[in-house]
Design an enzyme around this catalytic site. Structure first.
Site, mmCIF file in Angstrom:
data_model
loop_
_atom_site.group_PDB
_atom_site.id
_atom_site.type_symbol
_atom_site.label_atom_id
_atom_site.label_comp_id
_atom_site.label_asym_id
_atom_site.label_seq_id
_atom_site.Cartn_x
_atom_site.Cartn_y
_atom_site.Cartn_z
ATOM 1 N N ILE A 85 24.763 17.081 -7.866
ATOM 2 C CA ILE A 85 25.421 17.559 -9.089
ATOM 3 C C ILE A 85 24.974 18.989 -9.409
ATOM 4 O O ILE A 85 25.760 19.812 -9.875
ATOM 5 C CB ILE A 85 25.125 16.587 -10.262
ATOM 6 C CG1 ILE A 85 25.908 15.287 -10.047
ATOM 7 C CG2 ILE A 85 25.467 17.216 -11.624
ATOM 8 C CD1 ILE A 85 25.466 14.127 -10.939
ATOM 9 N N GLY A 137 -1.371 -1.703 7.067
ATOM 10 C CA GLY A 137 -0.557 -1.274 5.934
ATOM 11 C C GLY A 137 0.200 -2.465 5.382
ATOM 12 O O GLY A 137 -0.316 -3.218 4.555
ATOM 13 N N PHE A 159 -5.183 6.420 2.110
ATOM 14 C CA PHE A 159 -4.194 6.732 1.049
ATOM 15 C C PHE A 159 -4.616 6.135 -0.290
ATOM 16 O O PHE A 159 -3.777 5.576 -1.020
ATOM 17 C CB PHE A 159 -2.794 6.182 1.375
ATOM 18 C CG PHE A 159 -2.242 6.519 2.724
ATOM 19 C CD1 PHE A 159 -2.393 7.780 3.274
ATOM 20 C CD2 PHE A 159 -1.518 5.569 3.450
ATOM 21 C CE1 PHE A 159 -1.853 8.094 4.521
ATOM 22 C CE2 PHE A 159 -0.979 5.870 4.689
ATOM 23 C CZ PHE A 159 -1.146 7.129 5.233
ATOM 24 N N ILE A 160 -5.877 6.200 -0.633
ATOM 25 C CA ILE A 160 -6.349 5.499 -1.831
ATOM 26 C C ILE A 160 -6.131 6.370 -3.079
ATOM 27 O O ILE A 160 -6.787 7.396 -3.266
ATOM 28 C CB ILE A 160 -7.841 5.086 -1.668
ATOM 29 C CG1 ILE A 160 -8.007 4.249 -0.393
ATOM 30 C CG2 ILE A 160 -8.331 4.334 -2.906
ATOM 31 C CD1 ILE A 160 -7.091 3.029 -0.277
ATOM 32 N N THR A 161 -5.198 5.915 -3.905
ATOM 33 C CA THR A 161 -4.829 6.668 -5.106
ATOM 34 C C THR A 161 -6.014 6.776 -6.059
ATOM 35 O O THR A 161 -6.688 5.774 -6.332
ATOM 36 C CB THR A 161 -3.642 5.980 -5.820
ATOM 37 O OG1 THR A 161 -2.564 5.889 -4.891
ATOM 38 C CG2 THR A 161 -3.192 6.773 -7.042
ATOM 39 N N GLU A 193 2.751 0.277 -2.806
ATOM 40 C CA GLU A 193 2.755 -1.088 -3.367
ATOM 41 C C GLU A 193 3.792 -1.972 -2.656
ATOM 42 O O GLU A 193 4.390 -2.861 -3.244
ATOM 43 C CB GLU A 193 2.919 -1.051 -4.892
ATOM 44 C CG GLU A 193 1.784 -0.235 -5.518
ATOM 45 C CD GLU A 193 1.441 -0.544 -6.955
ATOM 46 O OE1 GLU A 193 1.802 -1.630 -7.417
ATOM 47 O OE2 GLU A 193 0.788 0.304 -7.586
HETATM 48 N N1 COS Z 1 0.731 -14.607 -5.458
HETATM 49 C C1 COS Z 1 -0.201 -15.551 -5.151
HETATM 50 N N2 COS Z 1 -0.419 -15.977 -3.877
HETATM 51 C C2 COS Z 1 0.315 -15.430 -2.905
HETATM 52 C C3 COS Z 1 1.292 -14.448 -3.164
HETATM 53 C C4 COS Z 1 1.485 -14.046 -4.496
HETATM 54 N N3 COS Z 1 2.392 -13.123 -4.803
HETATM 55 N N4 COS Z 1 1.866 -14.085 -2.005
HETATM 56 C C5 COS Z 1 1.288 -14.813 -1.043
HETATM 57 N N5 COS Z 1 0.351 -15.627 -1.594
HETATM 58 C C6 COS Z 1 -0.481 -16.615 -0.906
HETATM 59 C C7 COS Z 1 0.421 -17.629 -0.233
HETATM 60 O O1 COS Z 1 0.727 -18.677 -1.130
HETATM 61 C C8 COS Z 1 -0.449 -18.101 0.907
HETATM 62 O O2 COS Z 1 -1.374 -19.050 0.408
HETATM 63 P P1 COS Z 1 -1.759 -20.391 1.238
HETATM 64 O O3 COS Z 1 -2.364 -19.876 2.522
HETATM 65 O O4 COS Z 1 -2.748 -21.082 0.372
HETATM 66 O O5 COS Z 1 -0.493 -21.126 1.467
HETATM 67 C C9 COS Z 1 -1.196 -16.851 1.312
HETATM 68 O O6 COS Z 1 -1.190 -15.999 0.173
HETATM 69 C C10 COS Z 1 -0.579 -16.148 2.492
HETATM 70 O O7 COS Z 1 0.764 -15.850 2.157
HETATM 71 P P2 COS Z 1 1.851 -15.419 3.230
HETATM 72 O O8 COS Z 1 1.824 -16.385 4.365
HETATM 73 O O9 COS Z 1 3.147 -15.198 2.528
HETATM 74 O O10 COS Z 1 1.251 -14.020 3.720
HETATM 75 P P3 COS Z 1 1.695 -13.085 4.908
HETATM 76 O O11 COS Z 1 0.489 -12.705 5.657
HETATM 77 O O12 COS Z 1 2.856 -13.654 5.636
HETATM 78 O O13 COS Z 1 2.167 -11.689 4.211
HETATM 79 C C11 COS Z 1 3.187 -10.053 2.856
HETATM 80 C C12 COS Z 1 2.738 -11.513 3.088
HETATM 81 C C13 COS Z 1 3.797 -9.343 4.058
HETATM 82 C C14 COS Z 1 4.222 -10.196 1.793
HETATM 83 C C15 COS Z 1 1.944 -9.275 2.355
HETATM 84 O O14 COS Z 1 1.063 -9.016 3.408
HETATM 85 C C16 COS Z 1 2.301 -7.970 1.658
HETATM 86 O O15 COS Z 1 2.683 -7.985 0.479
HETATM 87 N N6 COS Z 1 2.170 -6.850 2.356
HETATM 88 C C17 COS Z 1 2.363 -5.541 1.766
HETATM 89 C C18 COS Z 1 1.099 -5.018 1.242
HETATM 90 C C19 COS Z 1 1.323 -3.844 0.355
HETATM 91 O O16 COS Z 1 2.088 -3.902 -0.589
HETATM 92 N N7 COS Z 1 0.652 -2.755 0.659
HETATM 93 C C20 COS Z 1 0.817 -1.575 -0.101
HETATM 94 C C21 COS Z 1 -0.465 -0.903 -0.306
HETATM 95 S S1 COS Z 1 -1.370 -1.511 -1.600
HETATM 96 S S2 COS Z 1 -1.050 -0.156 -2.967
#
Ligand code: COS
Length: 382
Positions: free
Chosen positions: A338, A130, A155-157, A364
């Site tokens: 309210i 997740g 959970f695919i919308t 998201e």
């Molecule tokens: N835009 C472009 N590149 C991005 C980015 C962004 N917003 N965020 C991260 N990256 C890139 C980083 O620059 C990094 O690149 P390099 O390896 O070349 O340096 C790479 O992706 C990995 O980034 P990071 O180390 O920050 O990733 P993590 O695995 O630590 O995780 C989180 C980042 C936790 C923020 C991410 O997994 C996340 O957003 N999780 C939630 C997912 C989500 O929203 N799920 C909901 C369901 S989808 S509807």
């Protein structure tokens, strides 16, 4: 391309009227039947809602982010199921193609997504994956000129209506983490794709999610977004940056509805010989909700403006998502308060919205993931 002011005003007026005159009266029916009528879906297609963000050359309206958040605030005024019907085509179900797709992928899918003829879904989440989006287990194994996909997405919308899935699957090893993830465009009618039962959700009736199971699904190598392996995680992150701003705008729109409902009820409801809106303790709740709504609206519009100016907004989009989705939760809670006992009764829409908005803090990226994104970016900068 940005619309001229007159066209934008016309579009916003049309959407506002449509939401308030056509969709609002249907809310109770949608909640009870868990289904949006086909004629409403067709009207939304005609209004161009499925193609808000898709470039004009592919048949969409090609709105800027500022324009999109303005439209989505209007849509937020009604049940989120309506927005959800076209939301994946505008956001997570099309943006991977727009941002990183090949010219052929754009030509093949974007016109159909823009018209609403095809529904696009985004398949990242899995039963065991997740928040840690870089850990996807669904595999995509190269076999000659094809890839073979295996795994389950959760959970695919819009999956039950989807014609194409943007699927994040592992082309590298587990140790590669996000770098081993690739994004594929997978047509929903391919052999080996099976849908799970529709999820029974807390709210958002009329918006449907389910599992999508890939069992030896063979796709040609041209299904790989951008034709490059290992880019899927970054594509997903970029798509989510934008999606988070979109959900923030939605939250702001829903907060506005809840505030309007609260003002209306409190000026009509009488206790102790006067309208309850005359009581200062109640006024404090209205004022807190209005102030927080206004703060959220300003954040969203400023971040959208900076997105359009091509500035990096990952941190600010996460801040918007964190603040606006938590904010609308508080506004919904006050709206129920309210309304007193009536707020707990489904005849009043605040009861339904109270449940509907709970999802905004989860999908998201949860609020905690937004906090991580914000803090990591601050530390990186320092
Ligand atoms: N835009 C472009 N590149 C991005 C980015 C962004 N917003 N965020 C991260 N990256 C890139 C980083 O620059 C990094 O690149 P390099 O390896 O070349 O340096 C790479 O992706 C990995 O980034 P990071 O180390 O920050 O990733 P993590 O695995 O630590 O995780 C989180 C980042 C936790 C923020 C991410 O997994 C996340 O957003 N999780 C939630 C997912 C989500 O929203 N799920 C909901 C369901 S989808 S509807």
């Amino acid at each position: 391309m940005a619309l001229d002011q007159e066209t934008l005003t016309q579009l916003l007026d049309t959407v506002r009227r449509y939401v308030r005159e056509r969709l609002l009266p249907l809310e109770m029916q949608i909640a009870e039947e868990d289904h949006i009528p086909e004629d409403v879906i067709n009207e939304m297609k005609e209004l161009g809602l499925f193609g808000l963000s898709i470039p004009e050359e592919f048949g969409g309206l090609g709105l800027t982010m500022s324009e999109e958040v303005a439209v989505i605030q209007e849509m937020g005024y009604t049940s989120p199921a309506f927005r959800s019907m076209f939301g994946t085509n505008v956001g997570i179900g099309s943006q991977g193609i727009i941002m990183d797709g090949t010219p052929e992928q754009k030509t093949k899918y974007l016109p159909l997504l823009a018209s609403g003829e095809l529904i696009g879904s985004f398949a990242l989440t899995e039963p065991d994956v997740g928040s840690d989006a870089g850990a996807v287990r669904t595999s995509a194994q190269r076999d000659g000129d094809d890839y073979v996909l295996n795994g389950t997405k959760r959970f695919i919308t819009n999956a039950p209506r989807a014609g194409v899935f943007t699927v994040m699957a592992r082309t590298g090893t587990r140790e590669d983490g996000g770098k081993g993830v690739s994004a594929f465009l997978v047509d929903a009618n391919l052999p080996g794709i099976q849908l799970g039962k529709p999820d029974k959700k807390m709210g958002q009736k009329g918006a449907h999610t389910c599992d999508v199971i890939f069992d030896n699904v063979r796709v040609p190598k041209t299904a790989l977004i951008g034709g490059i392996e290992g880019q899927g995680f970054k594509t997903a992150m970029k798509v989510l940056d934008r999606g988070r701003l979109h959900i923030s705008a939605l939250s702001v729109g829903t907060a506005k509805r809840l505030i309007d409902e609260s003002v209306r009820y409190s000026t009509e409801r009488r206790q102790f010989g006067t309208a309850i809106s005359n009581f200062q303790l109640l006024q404090a709740m209205l004022a807190d909700s209005q102030t927080e709504f206004y703060a959220g609206k300003c954040m969203v519009e400023e971040t959208a403006r900076r997105y359009d100016a091509r500035q990096k907004v990952s941190r600010d989009a996460a801040s918007c998502k964190l603040f606006c989705t938590e904010m609308v939760g508080r506004v919904a809670d006050r709206a129920v308060q309210i309304h007193g006992g009536s707020g707990y009764i489904s005849e009043y829409c605040v009861e339904r919205f109270y449940r509907d908005v709970r999802l905004f803090r989860l999908y998201e990226g949860t609020s905690q993931i937004q906090q991580l994104v914000i803090a990591k970016d601050m530390i990186r900068e320092a």
